[in-house]
Design an enzyme around this catalytic site. Structure first.
Site, PDB file in Angstrom:
ATOM      1  N   HIS A  52       0.854  -1.190   0.000  1.00  0.00           N
ATOM      2  CA  HIS A  52       0.000   0.000   0.000  1.00  0.00           C
ATOM      3  C   HIS A  52       0.887   1.236   0.000  1.00  0.00           C
ATOM      4  O   HIS A  52       2.037   1.207   0.474  1.00  0.00           O
ATOM      5  CB  HIS A  52      -0.896   0.010   1.231  1.00  0.00           C
ATOM      6  N   GLU A  54       0.936   3.852   1.809  1.00  0.00           N
ATOM      7  CA  GLU A  54       1.401   4.267   3.125  1.00  0.00           C
ATOM      8  C   GLU A  54       2.606   3.444   3.581  1.00  0.00           C
ATOM      9  O   GLU A  54       3.580   3.981   4.102  1.00  0.00           O
ATOM     10  CB  GLU A  54       0.293   4.123   4.180  1.00  0.00           C
ATOM     11  N   CYS A  82      -6.199   1.694   5.866  1.00  0.00           N
ATOM     12  CA  CYS A  82      -6.769   0.445   6.351  1.00  0.00           C
ATOM     13  C   CYS A  82      -6.138   0.097   7.705  1.00  0.00           C
ATOM     14  O   CYS A  82      -5.261   0.810   8.193  1.00  0.00           O
ATOM     15  CB  CYS A  82      -6.500  -0.676   5.342  1.00  0.00           C
ATOM     16  N   CYS A  85      -2.219  -0.437   7.504  1.00  0.00           N
ATOM     17  CA  CYS A  85      -1.450   0.810   7.389  1.00  0.00           C
ATOM     18  C   CYS A  85      -1.534   1.629   8.672  1.00  0.00           C
ATOM     19  O   CYS A  85      -0.544   2.245   9.084  1.00  0.00           O
ATOM     20  CB  CYS A  85      -1.942   1.608   6.187  1.00  0.00           C
TER      21      CYS A  85
END
Length: 148
Positions: A52, A54, A82, A85
Site C-alpha cells: 500500500h 502508506e 486500512c 497501514c
C-alpha cells in the site's frame, strides 16, 4: 494551507499509480517541511498485498532518516488508511495523519473502525480527514469508472 499543499503531492503520487494500472492511492511523509518518503499503491505490480502507498512511503521515510521511528513526521494519504497501514503508522510513531477521502468499506481511522484511537496503545496519532476530499474521491471514482 500546508495540509492542502502536501495532499496535492499525495494526489500526484496517486495519479502516477493510476497510470501504472494500480488503484490510485498516493502517500507522502513530511518532516521539517520536506518530503522524506513518497509512494503510490503497488500491490499488483509487486504481487504484494502489503504494498500500500502508506507502507511504501513509511519504508522510504525510515530509510531516508536511518530510523524506523518517525515521531516528528506527518503522513498524507489520499484515502483513509486500512487497519494494516494504521498499525504501521503506530509502530513508526507518526506524529500526524492527514487523509483525503473517507473509506466506508475498510477505513481504519474512524469510518469502519478507529485503530488510531485505542486507549491501550502507548502512542497517539493526531488525525485529520477530508483534506481535498472531493479531489481524492474523484480520482478514485474516475479510475474505477474507466475500468468498468
Amino acid at each position: 494551507m500546508e495540509d492542502e499543499k502536501w495532499m496535492g503531492q499525495a494526489l500526484l503520487q496517486a495519479k502516477a499509480g493510476a497510470v501504472a494500472g494500480e488503484v490510485p492511492v498516493g502517500a507522502v511523509v513530511v518532516s521539517g517541511g520536506e518530503i522524506i518518503g513518497e509512494a503510490f499503491n503497488c500491490p499488483i505490480k509487486d504481487v504484494d498485498p502489503t504494498a500500500h502507498a502508506e507502507i511504501i512511503a513509511l519504508r522510504a521515510a525510515a530509510l531516508s532518516q536511518r530510523n524506523y521511528r518517525l515521531d516528528d513526521a506527518d503522513l498524507y494519504v489520499t484515502l483513509e488508511p486500512c487497519a494494516m497501514c494504521s498499525g504501521a503508522m503506530l509502530h513508526a510513531r507518526i506524529r500526524r495523519l492527514v487523509f483525503g477521502a473517507f473509506d466506508p468499506n475498510s477505513g481504519a481511522a474512524g469510518s469502519v473502525i478507529d485503530v488510531l484511537d485505542q486507549p491501550r496503545f502507548n502512542h497517539r496519532i493526531e488525525v485529520k480527514g477530508g483534506v481535498l476530499e472531493h479531489q481524492c474521491a474523484a480520482q478514485l471514482q474516475d479510475f474505477f469508472r474507466e475500468r468498468r
